[in-house]
Write a protein that holds these residues in place. Structure first.
Motif, PDB file in Angstrom:
ATOM      1  N   MET A   1       0.857  -1.193   0.000  1.00 13.83           N
ATOM      2  CA  MET A   1       0.000   0.000   0.000  1.00 13.83           C
ATOM      3  C   MET A   1       0.893   1.243   0.000  1.00 13.83           C
ATOM      4  N   ARG A   2       0.751   2.087  -0.990  1.00 20.85           N
ATOM      5  CA  ARG A   2       1.518   3.336  -1.038  1.00 20.85           C
ATOM      6  C   ARG A   2       0.554   4.485  -0.751  1.00 20.85           C
ATOM      7  N   THR A   3       0.829   5.222   0.323  1.00 24.95           N
ATOM      8  CA  THR A   3      -0.117   6.196   0.856  1.00 24.95           C
ATOM      9  C   THR A   3       0.478   7.596   0.880  1.00 24.95           C
ATOM     10  N   ALA A   4      -0.318   8.579   0.503  1.00 23.50           N
ATOM     11  CA  ALA A   4       0.032   9.990   0.689  1.00 23.50           C
ATOM     12  C   ALA A   4      -0.835  10.542   1.812  1.00 23.50           C
ATOM     13  N   LEU A   5      -0.223  11.258   2.738  1.00 19.34           N
ATOM     14  CA  LEU A   5      -0.933  11.852   3.865  1.00 19.34           C
ATOM     15  C   LEU A   5      -0.686  13.350   3.857  1.00 19.34           C
ATOM     16  N   LEU A   6      -1.746  14.140   3.826  1.00 17.14           N
ATOM     17  CA  LEU A   6      -1.621  15.599   3.786  1.00 17.14           C
ATOM     18  C   LEU A   6      -1.708  16.154   5.199  1.00 17.14           C
ATOM     19  N   ALA A   7      -0.762  17.012   5.558  1.00 14.50           N
ATOM     20  CA  ALA A   7      -0.707  17.573   6.908  1.00 14.50           C
ATOM     21  C   ALA A   7      -0.404  19.063   6.843  1.00 14.50           C
ATOM     22  N   TRP A   8      -1.105  19.836   7.662  1.00 13.84           N
ATOM     23  CA  TRP A   8      -0.805  21.261   7.754  1.00 13.84           C
ATOM     24  C   TRP A   8       0.568  21.474   8.388  1.00 13.84           C
ATOM     25  N   ASP A   9       0.867  20.680   9.418  1.00  9.98           N
ATOM     26  CA  ASP A   9       2.196  20.704  10.025  1.00  9.98           C
ATOM     27  C   ASP A   9       2.508  19.320  10.550  1.00  9.98           C
ATOM     28  N   TYR A  10       3.755  19.128  10.963  1.00  8.01           N
ATOM     29  CA  TYR A  10       4.215  17.796  11.353  1.00  8.01           C
ATOM     30  C   TYR A  10       5.265  17.970  12.440  1.00  8.01           C
ATOM     31  N   PRO A  11       5.361  17.035  13.398  1.00 10.38           N
ATOM     32  CA  PRO A  11       6.360  17.183  14.455  1.00 10.38           C
ATOM     33  C   PRO A  11       7.760  17.440  13.885  1.00 10.38           C
ATOM     34  N   PRO A  12       8.517  18.317  14.547  1.00  6.87           N
ATOM     35  CA  PRO A  12       8.340  18.776  15.927  1.00  6.87           C
ATOM     36  C   PRO A  12       7.351  19.921  16.133  1.00  6.87           C
ATOM     37  N   ALA A  13       6.573  20.304  15.135  1.00  7.20           N
ATOM     38  CA  ALA A  13       5.557  21.336  15.349  1.00  7.20           C
ATOM     39  C   ALA A  13       4.617  20.898  16.472  1.00  7.20           C
ATOM     40  N   PRO A  14       4.409  21.757  17.496  1.00 11.24           N
ATOM     41  CA  PRO A  14       3.636  21.349  18.675  1.00 11.24           C
ATOM     42  C   PRO A  14       2.153  21.636  18.545  1.00 11.24           C
ATOM     43  N   SER A  15       1.452  20.828  17.759  1.00  9.84           N
ATOM     44  CA  SER A  15       0.002  21.007  17.639  1.00  9.84           C
ATOM     45  C   SER A  15      -0.678  19.652  17.672  1.00  9.84           C
ATOM     46  N   GLY A  16      -1.974  19.674  17.992  1.00  9.80           N
ATOM     47  CA  GLY A  16      -2.717  18.431  18.011  1.00  9.80           C
ATOM     48  C   GLY A  16      -2.791  17.769  16.648  1.00  9.80           C
ATOM     49  N   LEU A  17      -2.969  18.577  15.588  1.00 10.17           N
ATOM     50  CA  LEU A  17      -3.039  18.018  14.244  1.00 10.17           C
ATOM     51  C   LEU A  17      -1.717  17.393  13.829  1.00 10.17           C
ATOM     52  N   SER A  18      -0.596  18.008  14.199  1.00 10.05           N
ATOM     53  CA  SER A  18       0.702  17.440  13.834  1.00 10.05           C
ATOM     54  C   SER A  18       0.944  16.130  14.583  1.00 10.05           C
ATOM     55  N   THR A  19       0.574  16.096  15.856  1.00  7.28           N
ATOM     56  CA  THR A  19       0.716  14.862  16.630  1.00  7.28           C
ATOM     57  C   THR A  19      -0.117  13.745  16.020  1.00  7.28           C
ATOM     58  N   ALA A  20      -1.352  14.067  15.659  1.00  6.81           N
ATOM     59  CA  ALA A  20      -2.216  13.066  15.038  1.00  6.81           C
ATOM     60  C   ALA A  20      -1.632  12.588  13.710  1.00  6.81           C
ATOM     61  N   ALA A  21      -1.117  13.524  12.904  1.00  3.89           N
ATOM     62  CA  ALA A  21      -0.547  13.155  11.611  1.00  3.89           C
ATOM     63  C   ALA A  21       0.615  12.186  11.771  1.00  3.89           C
ATOM     64  N   ARG A  22       1.471  12.460  12.754  1.00  5.10           N
ATOM     65  CA  ARG A  22       2.604  11.558  12.974  1.00  5.10           C
ATOM     66  C   ARG A  22       2.135  10.174  13.417  1.00  5.10           C
ATOM     67  N   GLU A  23       1.151  10.114  14.313  1.00  6.05           N
ATOM     68  CA  GLU A  23       0.667   8.818  14.757  1.00  6.05           C
ATOM     69  C   GLU A  23       0.053   8.027  13.608  1.00  6.05           C
ATOM     70  N   ILE A  24      -0.695   8.707  12.753  1.00  2.58           N
ATOM     71  CA  ILE A  24      -1.290   8.030  11.596  1.00  2.58           C
ATOM     72  C   ILE A  24      -0.186   7.525  10.666  1.00  2.58           C
TER      73      ILE A  24
END
Length: 401
Positions: A1-24
Motif C-alpha cells: 500500500m503506497r499512501t500519501a498523507l496531507l498535513a498542515w504541520d508535522y512534528p516537531p511542530a507542537p500542535s494536536g493536528l501534527s501529533t495526530a498526523a505523525r501517529e497516523i
C-alpha cells in the motif's frame, strides 16, 4: 500500500493536528505501508520514523502565498499547493490512496478522482472552531468574516462528499460530521481512535505523582477559544481565586500551555491573574514536564472530535476536570470516573467540579488510580491496521464506481 498523507504541520511542530498526523503516518508504516507525508510547515524532503516527509511550504514571494491573503478565495491556496505536489509525485510513482484531515479541506481539489481515492479523517470542522457568542473573545461578525467562514465550510463539504472513504475518531463525532456535511452514509466509513506517541507513553509510565500537595498544580493544554471552554476556565479561576483560603480553597497555580500572555483579557481580576502562568507554545520535552508536575488537568472543552489531551492526561495518571457537554469527555473521562465532569461549560459549573479536587488530596489520588486504569486504550497497531482496512474498502469502492 503506497499512501500519501496531507498535513498542515508535522512534528516537531507542537500542535494536536501534527501529533495526530505523525501517529497516523508511523502507525501505517509500522503496519507495512509506504507512507509519504506532504506538509506545509517546511521545505525539503527527509526520512523520519520510517516515513518520507515532503515539505511543500509556499515560497513567500510566490503566487499561492499571495493568494492566501485574499479573504475567502485564499482558502484555495493550500489545496492548490497540495494538489500540485501530490499529483507530481503520483505521476512519478503512483499512490494507492491519499488521506487528509477535513479541517480547512487541504484535499478539496483532489476529491472525486478514481485513480487516486481520497480518504478524509475528520477532526473538528472549522465551523466549530470559530467560537460562539458565549466566548469573551467573540466579536460581531463582519460580512467579510461570514463569507470567509462560509467558503471554508463549503470546501470542507466538497472534500467530504468527494471522498471515497471517511474516518471519524468516535461514533458521536461520526454523527456530527454526517450532519455538518450532509453526508449520505453510502461511503465506506470507520471509527478509529488515535494513539499516543511512544515517547509520551514512556515518559508517562515514569512520571510519579507530585509529592507536595500545595500549591495545587493545574494544567490546561489548548487554545484560548470558546470550543476549548477557555472562557469558562477563566471564570472558574476568578471564582475560586476570589474565595481563597478563607473559603476553603487552597493555593493553586494553573499553567496555560498554548496560551500566550496576550490572550488573557485585560479585565481579568488580579487575584485570578496571579494564579495563572500563560506559557504559549512549548516543545515536547517541556510539555512532558508540565504533565509530570501537574496534580490535575483542566480540559473543559465544549466539543472535541477525539480529545488527545484527555488521552495524554490519562496516560500520566492525572485526574481530568472536563465538561459533560462534550461526548468524548463523557466517554473517556466520565465513564471510567477518571475525573469530575462539569455539568456545563460555565464558570460556576466548572468551579463546582474543581473545588472538591482542590481541597482533597485523597480524592485526587483516587481519581489518579482510575485514570491510570483507563489509559492505553488506543494503540498504534490498532490505528494502523484499522486504517489500512478502511483504505482497502475505499479503493474497492472507488474502482467500482
Amino acid at each position: 500500500m503506497r499512501t500519501a498523507l496531507l498535513a498542515w504541520d508535522y512534528p516537531p511542530a507542537p500542535s494536536g493536528l501534527s501529533t495526530a498526523a505523525r501517529e497516523i503516518a508511523e502507525s501505517l508504516s509500522e503496519a507495512g505501508a509506504d507512507v509519504t507525508v506532504f506538509t506545509l510547515d517546511r521545505a525539503g524532503t527527509g526520512r523520519v520514523g520510517g516515513v518520507t516527509v515532503a515539505g511543500i511550504a509556499l515560497p513567500p514571494a510566490g503566487g499561492l502565498a499571495a493568494l492566501r491573503l485574499w479573504g475567502s478565495v485564499g482558502h484555495l491556496a493550500a489545496p492548490l499547493a497540495f494538489r500540485r505536489a501530490v499529483l507530481a509525485a503520483h505521476a512519478r510513482a503512483p499512490f494507492d490512496v491519499v488521506e487528509a484531515t477535513n479541517w480547512y479541506a487541504p484535499a478539496a481539489l483532489l476529491a472525486g478522482r478514481r485513480d487516486l481515492p481520497l480518504v478524509t479523517r475528520s477532526s473538528t470542522p472549522a465551523a466549530l472552531t470559530r467560537g460562539t457568542a458565549r466566548s469573551w473573545r467573540d466579536r460581531a461578525r463582519s460580512w467579510r468574516d461570514r463569507l470567509d467562514g462560509g467558503s471554508a465550510d463549503a470546501l470542507e463539504r466538497r472534500q467530504a462528499r468527494g471522498s471515497a472513504g471517511l474516518i471519524a475518531n468516535t461514533a458521536a463525532h461520526e454523527a456530527v460530521i454526517a450532519r455538518a456535511y450532509g453526508l449520505s452514509g453510502r461511503r465506506p466509513a470507520a471509527v478509529i481512535g488515535l494513539s499516543l506517541p511512544p515517547e509520551i507513553m514512556a515518559s508517562a509510565r515514569d512520571a510519579a505523582y507530585p509529592a507536595a500537595d500545595a500549591p495545587v498544580r493545574l494544567l490546561f493544554v489548548g487554545r484560548a477559544e470558546a470550543r476549548k471552554g477557555f472562557d469558562a476556565l477563566l471564570a472558574a479561576v476568578a471564582i475560586l481565586a476570589g474565595e481563597g483560603e478563607r473559603g476553603g480553597v487552597p493555593p493553586f497555580r494553573l499553567d496555560l500551555v498554548g496560551v500566550p500572555p496576550e490572550d488573557l483579557p485585560a479585565d481579568l481580576p488580579a487575584a485570578a491573574r496571579a494564579c495563572l502562568r500563560p506559557r504559549g507554545r512549548i516543545d515536547a520535552a517541556a510539555l512532558t514536564g508540565a504533565y509530570a508536575e501537574a496534580h490535575a488537568v483542566l480540559a473543559p472543552s465544549r466539543y472535541e472530535s477525539f480529545g488527545l489531551v484527555y488521552q495524554e492526561a490519562l496516560a500520566y495518571g492525572r485526574p481530568v476536570v472536563a465538561c459533560a457537554e462534550d461526548p468524548s469527555a463523557r466517554a473517556f473521562v466520565g465513564a471510567p470516573e477518571a475525573g469530575p465532569l462539569a455539568t456545563a461549560a460555565t464558570g460556576p459549573a466548572l468551579a463546582d467540579a474543581l473545588r472538591p479536587l482542590l481541597r482533597d488530596p485523597a480524592l485526587r489520588r483516587a481519581y489518579r488510580v482510575r485514570a491510570l486504569a483507563a489509559a492505553g486504550r488506543f494503540t498504534r497497531a490498532g490505528l494502523g491496521h484499522a486504517t489500512l482496512d478502511l483504505y482497502r474498502r475505499a479503493i474497492a469502492a472507488a474502482r467500482g464506481a
